[in-house]
Design an enzyme around this catalytic site. Structure first.
Site, PDB file in Angstrom:
ATOM      1  N   GLY A  16      -8.851  -6.547 -10.302  1.00 21.20           N
ATOM      2  CA  GLY A  16      -8.120  -7.754 -10.672  1.00 21.20           C
ATOM      3  C   GLY A  16      -8.916  -8.664 -11.575  1.00 21.20           C
ATOM      4  O   GLY A  16      -8.420  -9.154 -12.595  1.00 21.20           O
ATOM      5  N   GLU A  35     -20.623 -10.547 -11.218  1.00 19.45           N
ATOM      6  CA  GLU A  35     -20.432  -9.605 -10.116  1.00 19.45           C
ATOM      7  C   GLU A  35     -21.786  -9.342  -9.471  1.00 19.45           C
ATOM      8  O   GLU A  35     -22.727  -8.909 -10.140  1.00 19.45           O
ATOM      9  CB  GLU A  35     -19.816  -8.300 -10.616  1.00 19.45           C
ATOM     10  CG  GLU A  35     -19.806  -7.163  -9.603  1.00 19.45           C
ATOM     11  CD  GLU A  35     -19.113  -7.530  -8.303  1.00 19.45           C
ATOM     12  OE1 GLU A  35     -19.761  -7.400  -7.246  1.00 19.45           O
ATOM     13  OE2 GLU A  35     -17.942  -7.955  -8.344  1.00 19.45           O
ATOM     14  N   CYS A  43     -12.022  -1.072  -4.783  1.00 16.15           N
ATOM     15  CA  CYS A  43     -11.192   0.100  -5.081  1.00 16.15           C
ATOM     16  C   CYS A  43     -11.990   1.214  -5.740  1.00 16.15           C
ATOM     17  O   CYS A  43     -11.977   2.356  -5.293  1.00 16.15           O
ATOM     18  CB  CYS A  43     -10.015  -0.290  -5.968  1.00 16.15           C
ATOM     19  SG  CYS A  43      -8.963   1.111  -6.417  1.00 16.15           S
ATOM     20  N   CYS A  48     -10.499   2.928  -2.688  1.00 17.67           N
ATOM     21  CA  CYS A  48      -9.449   3.873  -3.079  1.00 17.67           C
ATOM     22  C   CYS A  48      -9.970   5.135  -3.755  1.00 17.67           C
ATOM     23  O   CYS A  48      -9.593   6.247  -3.383  1.00 17.67           O
ATOM     24  CB  CYS A  48      -8.455   3.201  -4.032  1.00 17.67           C
ATOM     25  SG  CYS A  48      -7.967   1.545  -3.567  1.00 17.67           S
ATOM     26  N   LYS A  51     -12.469   7.352  -1.605  1.00 15.19           N
ATOM     27  CA  LYS A  51     -11.698   7.824  -0.452  1.00 15.19           C
ATOM     28  C   LYS A  51     -10.727   8.921  -0.859  1.00 15.19           C
ATOM     29  O   LYS A  51     -10.599   9.943  -0.163  1.00 15.19           O
ATOM     30  CB  LYS A  51     -10.932   6.646   0.164  1.00 15.19           C
ATOM     31  CG  LYS A  51     -10.042   7.030   1.333  1.00 15.19           C
ATOM     32  CD  LYS A  51      -9.134   5.881   1.697  1.00 15.19           C
ATOM     33  CE  LYS A  51      -8.101   5.630   0.599  1.00 15.19           C
ATOM     34  NZ  LYS A  51      -7.228   4.469   0.898  1.00 15.19           N
ATOM     35  N   TYR A  99     -15.995   0.475 -16.755  1.00 15.12           N
ATOM     36  CA  TYR A  99     -15.612  -0.924 -16.582  1.00 15.12           C
ATOM     37  C   TYR A  99     -16.516  -1.839 -17.405  1.00 15.12           C
ATOM     38  O   TYR A  99     -16.053  -2.798 -18.036  1.00 15.12           O
ATOM     39  CB  TYR A  99     -15.679  -1.300 -15.092  1.00 15.12           C
ATOM     40  CG  TYR A  99     -14.377  -1.094 -14.365  1.00 15.12           C
ATOM     41  CD1 TYR A  99     -13.709  -2.164 -13.786  1.00 15.12           C
ATOM     42  CD2 TYR A  99     -13.794   0.160 -14.263  1.00 15.12           C
ATOM     43  CE1 TYR A  99     -12.508  -2.002 -13.118  1.00 15.12           C
ATOM     44  CE2 TYR A  99     -12.596   0.351 -13.606  1.00 15.12           C
ATOM     45  CZ  TYR A  99     -11.952  -0.729 -13.032  1.00 15.12           C
ATOM     46  OH  TYR A  99     -10.755  -0.546 -12.388  1.00 15.12           O
ATOM     47  N   GLY A 175     -10.041   1.489  15.933  1.00 17.69           N
ATOM     48  CA  GLY A 175      -8.979   0.907  15.126  1.00 17.69           C
ATOM     49  C   GLY A 175      -7.897   1.927  14.843  1.00 17.69           C
ATOM     50  O   GLY A 175      -8.137   3.138  14.871  1.00 17.69           O
ATOM     51  N   GLY A 176      -6.709   1.422  14.550  1.00 20.55           N
ATOM     52  CA  GLY A 176      -5.581   2.316  14.303  1.00 20.55           C
ATOM     53  C   GLY A 176      -4.826   2.011  13.029  1.00 20.55           C
ATOM     54  O   GLY A 176      -3.706   2.472  12.846  1.00 20.55           O
ATOM     55  N   TYR A 178      -4.539   1.741   8.610  1.00 19.46           N
ATOM     56  CA  TYR A 178      -4.512   2.805   7.609  1.00 19.46           C
ATOM     57  C   TYR A 178      -5.908   3.319   7.279  1.00 19.46           C
ATOM     58  O   TYR A 178      -6.099   4.511   7.037  1.00 19.46           O
ATOM     59  CB  TYR A 178      -3.772   2.350   6.349  1.00 19.46           C
ATOM     60  CG  TYR A 178      -4.509   1.388   5.464  1.00 19.46           C
ATOM     61  CD1 TYR A 178      -5.281   1.841   4.401  1.00 19.46           C
ATOM     62  CD2 TYR A 178      -4.445   0.016   5.675  1.00 19.46           C
ATOM     63  CE1 TYR A 178      -5.963   0.959   3.574  1.00 19.46           C
ATOM     64  CE2 TYR A 178      -5.127  -0.870   4.863  1.00 19.46           C
ATOM     65  CZ  TYR A 178      -5.882  -0.398   3.812  1.00 19.46           C
ATOM     66  OH  TYR A 178      -6.571  -1.266   3.012  1.00 19.46           O
ATOM     67  N   CYS A 181      -6.959   5.687  10.128  1.00 22.63           N
ATOM     68  CA  CYS A 181      -6.204   6.946  10.125  1.00 22.63           C
ATOM     69  C   CYS A 181      -6.571   7.826   8.938  1.00 22.63           C
ATOM     70  O   CYS A 181      -6.656   9.053   9.059  1.00 22.63           O
ATOM     71  CB  CYS A 181      -4.711   6.650  10.129  1.00 22.63           C
ATOM     72  SG  CYS A 181      -4.132   5.891  11.665  1.00 22.63           S
ATOM     73  N   GLU A 182      -6.776   7.211   7.782  1.00 24.80           N
ATOM     74  CA  GLU A 182      -7.159   7.999   6.611  1.00 24.80           C
ATOM     75  C   GLU A 182      -8.515   8.674   6.821  1.00 24.80           C
ATOM     76  O   GLU A 182      -8.672   9.874   6.552  1.00 24.80           O
ATOM     77  CB  GLU A 182      -7.193   7.103   5.371  1.00 24.80           C
ATOM     78  CG  GLU A 182      -5.809   6.691   4.893  1.00 24.80           C
ATOM     79  CD  GLU A 182      -5.842   5.723   3.733  1.00 24.80           C
ATOM     80  OE1 GLU A 182      -4.850   5.650   2.991  1.00 24.80           O
ATOM     81  OE2 GLU A 182      -6.876   5.020   3.549  1.00 24.80           O
ATOM     82  N   ARG A 205       0.173  -0.032  12.888  1.00 29.27           N
ATOM     83  CA  ARG A 205       1.008  -1.191  13.213  1.00 29.27           C
ATOM     84  C   ARG A 205       1.521  -1.840  11.931  1.00 29.27           C
ATOM     85  O   ARG A 205       0.793  -2.006  10.960  1.00 29.27           O
ATOM     86  CB  ARG A 205       0.192  -2.207  14.024  1.00 29.27           C
ATOM     87  CG  ARG A 205       0.969  -3.439  14.450  1.00 29.27           C
ATOM     88  CD  ARG A 205       0.150  -4.249  15.443  1.00 29.27           C
ATOM     89  NE  ARG A 205      -1.111  -4.697  14.863  1.00 29.27           N
ATOM     90  CZ  ARG A 205      -1.271  -5.862  14.227  1.00 29.27           C
ATOM     91  NH1 ARG A 205      -0.224  -6.670  14.065  1.00 29.27           N
ATOM     92  NH2 ARG A 205      -2.448  -6.213  13.752  1.00 29.27           N
ATOM     93  N   HIS A 477      16.870  21.366  -6.007  1.00 29.58           N
ATOM     94  CA  HIS A 477      16.734  22.301  -4.890  1.00 29.58           C
ATOM     95  C   HIS A 477      15.917  23.526  -5.302  1.00 29.58           C
ATOM     96  O   HIS A 477      16.052  24.014  -6.429  1.00 29.58           O
ATOM     97  CB  HIS A 477      18.134  22.752  -4.443  1.00 29.58           C
ATOM     98  CG  HIS A 477      18.123  23.703  -3.299  1.00 29.58           C
ATOM     99  ND1 HIS A 477      17.875  23.297  -2.002  1.00 29.58           N
ATOM    100  CD2 HIS A 477      18.320  25.056  -3.257  1.00 29.58           C
ATOM    101  CE1 HIS A 477      17.926  24.349  -1.212  1.00 29.58           C
ATOM    102  NE2 HIS A 477      18.182  25.431  -1.949  1.00 29.58           N
ATOM    103  N   GLU A 482      14.824  16.261  -2.098  1.00 26.87           N
ATOM    104  CA  GLU A 482      16.273  16.316  -2.304  1.00 26.87           C
ATOM    105  C   GLU A 482      17.036  15.663  -1.153  1.00 26.87           C
ATOM    106  O   GLU A 482      18.177  15.203  -1.314  1.00 26.87           O
ATOM    107  CB  GLU A 482      16.747  17.766  -2.477  1.00 26.87           C
ATOM    108  CG  GLU A 482      16.641  18.638  -1.245  1.00 26.87           C
ATOM    109  CD  GLU A 482      17.133  20.063  -1.502  1.00 26.87           C
ATOM    110  OE1 GLU A 482      18.346  20.236  -1.696  1.00 26.87           O
ATOM    111  OE2 GLU A 482      16.285  20.982  -1.519  1.00 26.87           O
TER     112      GLU A 482
END
Length: 494
Positions: A16, A35, A43, A48, A51, A99, A175-176, A178, A181-182, A205, A477, A482
């Protein structure tokens, strides 16, 4: 503007902040960016991108297994983590340089250091130098947090997962959401014994309950243990627990041989000073809220993230912060101090990279092009890169039925690729429809490549198409997708 050193000073070099700096500089504005860690932000450097590369790496054992059932003489050997890690870091180095090059070509001055506010127009850099700017944009992002408990510094957070020098043999994930889980799917695919503890009754959640239920089922089927209603209440190095026999644990399912695992202090982290205590070669003993105990090579806390706003001088200059430490902004990303704006995760609005980029572009339109542009946070598609993936846009069934009559169209089945080789993998496709207007309010997909599917479906839903307009589209198909245009009868209304 000549009274200031810069027309715009950006604090934070993530997606961003970099986009806002470049687009603002393109208008002729004098722009600088600071920075403290690495250009690219969460990210690109510690989220992102690495990962997703790990997702790719972890998927090959399943693909090879499927190939053998399709007639190929296929087998797979051991995973070489050091080889993959080296290539991963090389790619992140390359992206960081991309970057940096983009900023330099845009004539954005780069300060590789921490910056904090001295007043509404003055920025103090880490070396003591101060500069001034007419506008200041905070894009400092967020960071993972550990729970407030003794020895929490023995555990890892998401930043550390890309720094492991050796792959562990067992990991407990707390923890549960994203992220939990990922990484559970990634590590499981790489051959790690994975256990999840979460306080709630189901993973993911906030996502559609039917979709997350299927994801949980598929994760369990892959070999990951999920313990709901469970939290960690104690943890320590195994060697410090006097009443625990060395190399054993109270539940055989939790056991794994001792693995010499360590993490480095690479520049991948948010902060040069790691918050993780070095426990190389030492297993971690834990006790759960249900009395269950066990030892693991690593404990990984995926228990949330917080905006990176501490020690930036924000409150001293009058910037209003929310209860979670986020910078409160209006629809144009302007804070309570007129000269200071904020975008991305630091605002606590929608914590997604593409959203931060759009907010950065809207900031440039508003401030430097004189075209007041509010940020559109409605109907944003997103994906959870579990195995299988979960793609989602719009309302869940639970949200939609709170204040309107809806129809739910849903199908779950074994896709052709799985059914042919008698594998249990199933998919789910679900549409939430406003009964009166017929507009589709939400779509949820659990399937391989659901992230790719939801991007395209999201265009139609963002355009406000109705169920009948979906139905009028001819199916492709045989495909999984579909079903999106062939579900004729609702499974329930309410």
């Amino acid at each position: 503007m000549a009274d200031f050193d810069y027309d715009l000073f950006v604090i934070g070099g993530g997606s961003g902040g970099v986009r806002a700096a470049r687009t603002s500089a393109a208008t002729g504005a004098r722009v600088a960016l600071a920075e403290e860690s690495r250009l690219g932000g969460t990210c690109v450097i510690r989220g992102c991108v690495p990962k997703k590369l790990m997702v790719f790496a972890s998927s090959y054992p399943q693909l090879v297994d499927e190939a053998s059932h399709y007639g190929w003489d296929a087998q797979i050997g051991a995973f070489d983590w050091p080889k993959f890690r080296k290539k991963l870091h090389s790619e992140l180095d390359r992206l960081e340089e991309v970057y940096r090059s983009m900023l330099q070509k845009s004539d954005v001055e780069i300060f590789d250091c921490r910056a904090r506010l001295k007043d509404a127009h003055t920025i103090e850099l880490a070396d003591g130098k101060t500069v001034t700017a007419k506008h200041i944009l905070i894009a400092s992002g967020g960071h993972p947090v550990r729970p407030d408990m003794p020895n929490a510094d023995l555990g890892l957070v998401s930043n550390d997962m890309f720094l492991l020098e050796k792959l562990p043999k067992s990991v407990l994930i707390i923890g549960g959401g994203y992220i939990a889980c990922e990484f559970a799917c990634i590590l499981n695919g790489l051959g790690v014994d994975v256990t999840i503890y979460l306080r709630g009754g189901q993973i993911l959640r906030g996502f559609d309950s039917e979709a997350r239920g299927l994801v949980a089922e598929m994760i369990r089927d892959s070999g990951v243990e999920i313990h709901t209603g469970t939290n960690i209440i104690e943890m320590d190095l195994e060697e410090n627990v006097d009443d625990l026999p060395r190399g054993t644990n109270s539940d055989a399912a939790m056991g794994a041989p001792v693995s010499e695992v360590s993490h480095s202090s690479s520049r991948l982290g948010d902060n040069p000073k790691s918050q993780t205590r070095d426990a190389a070669g030492k297993r971690i003993w834990v006790k759960a809220s249900n009395g269950r105990t066990g030892t693991f090579d690593h404990v990984f806390f995926a228990t949330g993230r917080k905006p990176s706003t501490s020690d930036m001088g924000l409150e001293d200059v009058g910037v209003k912060l929310g209860r979670g430490g986020n910078i409160e902004v209006d629809e144009y990303s302007q804070s309570s101090v007129p000269s200071i704006y904020a975008i991305g995760d630091v605002t606590g609005r929608v914590e997604l990279t593409p959203v931060a980029i759009r907010e950065g572009m809207a900031f440039t339109e508003t401030v430097f092009k004189g075209n007041k542009t509010p940020v559109d946070h409605e109907l944003i598609p997103s994906a959870v890169f579990t195995q299988p993936e979960l793609g989602t846009i719009g309302m869940t069934e639970e949200e939609a039925m709170e204040d309107r009559e809806i129809e739910v169209y849903c199908t779950s089945f074994r896709p052709m690729q799985s059914a042919f080789i008698d594998k249990p993998a199933r998919t789910l496709l679900k549409l939430i429809v406003d009964k009166e207007s017929r507009v589709i309010l939400g779509c949820h997909i659990v399937a391989d490549h659901a992230g790719e599917m939801i991007q395209l479906v999201g265009i139609a839903i963002k355009a406000g198409l109705t169920k009948e307009q979906f139905d009028s589209t001819c199916a492709v198909h045989p495909t999984i997708s579909e079903e999106i245009v062939t579900m004729r009868d609702p499974v329930r209304t309410g």
